[in-house]
Design a protein around this motif. Structure first.
Motif, PDB file in Angstrom:
ATOM      1  N   THR A  78     -41.609  24.474 -70.113  1.00 60.44           N
ATOM      2  CA  THR A  78     -42.612  24.732 -70.694  1.00 60.44           C
ATOM      3  C   THR A  78     -43.057  24.438 -72.363  1.00 60.44           C
ATOM      4  O   THR A  78     -44.072  24.428 -72.559  1.00 60.44           O
ATOM      5  N   GLY A  79     -41.998  24.526 -73.174  1.00 63.18           N
ATOM      6  CA  GLY A  79     -42.746  23.153 -74.611  1.00 63.18           C
ATOM      7  C   GLY A  79     -43.537  22.388 -73.954  1.00 63.18           C
ATOM      8  O   GLY A  79     -44.491  22.220 -74.840  1.00 63.18           O
ATOM      9  N   ALA A  80     -43.376  21.550 -72.817  1.00 64.46           N
ATOM     10  CA  ALA A  80     -44.188  20.136 -72.334  1.00 64.46           C
ATOM     11  C   ALA A  80     -45.599  21.128 -72.937  1.00 64.46           C
ATOM     12  O   ALA A  80     -46.487  19.966 -73.069  1.00 64.46           O
ATOM     13  N   LEU A  81     -45.402  22.539 -71.561  1.00 64.48           N
ATOM     14  CA  LEU A  81     -46.838  22.916 -71.519  1.00 64.48           C
ATOM     15  C   LEU A  81     -47.541  23.472 -72.476  1.00 64.48           C
ATOM     16  O   LEU A  81     -48.815  22.889 -72.785  1.00 64.48           O
ATOM     17  N   LEU A  89     -41.236  18.696 -67.464  1.00 67.69           N
ATOM     18  CA  LEU A  89     -42.424  19.750 -67.390  1.00 67.69           C
ATOM     19  C   LEU A  89     -42.304  20.353 -65.997  1.00 67.69           C
ATOM     20  O   LEU A  89     -42.086  19.707 -65.100  1.00 67.69           O
ATOM     21  N   PRO A  90     -42.201  21.700 -66.187  1.00 61.83           N
ATOM     22  CA  PRO A  90     -42.562  22.486 -64.952  1.00 61.83           C
ATOM     23  C   PRO A  90     -43.301  22.676 -64.428  1.00 61.83           C
ATOM     24  O   PRO A  90     -44.363  22.575 -64.534  1.00 61.83           O
ATOM     25  N   THR A  91     -43.034  22.168 -62.901  1.00 60.77           N
ATOM     26  CA  THR A  91     -43.615  22.865 -62.362  1.00 60.77           C
ATOM     27  C   THR A  91     -44.498  23.457 -60.414  1.00 60.77           C
ATOM     28  O   THR A  91     -45.638  23.727 -60.165  1.00 60.77           O
ATOM     29  N   SER A  92     -43.330  24.354 -60.610  1.00 64.42           N
ATOM     30  CA  SER A  92     -43.045  25.812 -60.003  1.00 64.42           C
ATOM     31  C   SER A  92     -42.019  26.598 -60.067  1.00 64.42           C
ATOM     32  O   SER A  92     -40.961  26.453 -60.693  1.00 64.42           O
ATOM     33  N   PRO A  93     -42.287  27.743 -59.629  1.00 60.98           N
ATOM     34  CA  PRO A  93     -41.274  28.656 -60.489  1.00 60.98           C
ATOM     35  C   PRO A  93     -40.200  28.082 -59.409  1.00 60.98           C
ATOM     36  O   PRO A  93     -39.872  27.212 -58.571  1.00 60.98           O
ATOM     37  N   GLU A 117     -43.606  16.382 -57.136  1.00 62.78           N
ATOM     38  CA  GLU A 117     -43.963  17.441 -58.046  1.00 62.78           C
ATOM     39  C   GLU A 117     -44.733  16.908 -58.987  1.00 62.78           C
ATOM     40  O   GLU A 117     -45.961  16.940 -59.599  1.00 62.78           O
ATOM     41  N   ALA A 118     -43.606  16.575 -60.580  1.00 65.02           N
ATOM     42  CA  ALA A 118     -43.586  16.065 -61.898  1.00 65.02           C
ATOM     43  C   ALA A 118     -44.585  15.131 -62.120  1.00 65.02           C
ATOM     44  O   ALA A 118     -45.390  14.999 -62.906  1.00 65.02           O
TER      45      ALA A 118
END
Length: 231
Positions: free
Chosen positions: A82-85, A106-110, A177-178
């Protein structure tokens, strides 16, 4: 305010730039000690902050570091999970002082782990780092299962050079997704890499990739790659 962790260049060397690291879910800046020491050895200053999804003060702290004229440039925002966002948000808002952006996992989904054993294995394949997380009282287990309200990704608004690092075996943020999220961004994939590339089994290769990006940035981001692999 969130406490930061600092690693500086060896005595007698001129600093070559500053990295400001935003940690991911459950992490604190000290989790990036190995990365910070390695980059500091190459004369880059590193300031590692906490999890902005749990402590919004982290963003204010990052902005102050970017504005701190005592820290040498170029100044690079580095965000993991989440730090990437949040790092991308600061860059997209053109926060003064940001010269480049590095996105990691980078997070893309739960994502739901179901157990601590599953979570730590999804985070990293490095036994040393797994042990650190297991014995770190400041690390928050189960944080990857949380779904905090996060900023939207607007890489089209980012006007500085961007590098993305991602593990091909990342189950938290699947690589397909990433790659869609990183569209148009220079992306380096790590074979066998898991979610936290900077603290994974291939952490030395990840750090070397970051240094190559930084050295090119110091010269000119428009120059050809310093090292290029040919078949």
């Amino acid at each position: 305010m969130s406490s930061s962790f600092s690693w500086d260049e060896p005595e007698g060397l001129a600093a070559r730039g500053t990295l400001i690291v935003l940690a991911g879910r459950g992490e604190h800046g000290g989790v990036y000690e190995r990365f910070g020491r390695r980059l500091a050895f190459d004369a880059y200053r590193v300031r590692a902050l906490g999890d902005a999804s749990a402590d919004p003060a982290v963003l204010d702290e990052a902005a102050k570091l970017l504005a701190d004229e005592s820290l040498p440039g170029p100044k690079v925002l580095v965000g993991s999970d989440t730090g990437a966002l949040y790092a991308a948000r600061l860059a997209a808002e053109r926060t003064p002082g940001a010269d480049a952006l590095i996105l990691v996992g980078l997070p893309t989904s739960p994502w739901t782990s179901g157990s601590w054993e599953a979570e730590v294995k999804a985070r990293t394949g490095c036994p040393t780092h797994q042990g650190r997380l297991a014995n770190d009282p400041r690390f928050r287990r189960g944080a990857l299962d949380s779904a905090p309200e996060l900023p939207e990704l607007h890489l089209d608004r980012v006007q500085v050079p961007v590098l993305a690092l991602h593990g091909k075996d990342d189950t938290v943020s699947p690589v397909d997704e990433a790659l869609a999220a990183y569209a148009g961004v220079r992306t380096v994939l790590f074979n066998g890499g898991r979610h936290d590339v900077l603290n994974d089994a291939l952490h030395r290769t990840a750090a070397a990739t970051v240094v190559l990006f930084l050295e090119r940035l110091r010269l000119s981001p428009g120059l050809p790659l310093i090292a290029e692999e040919r078949a």
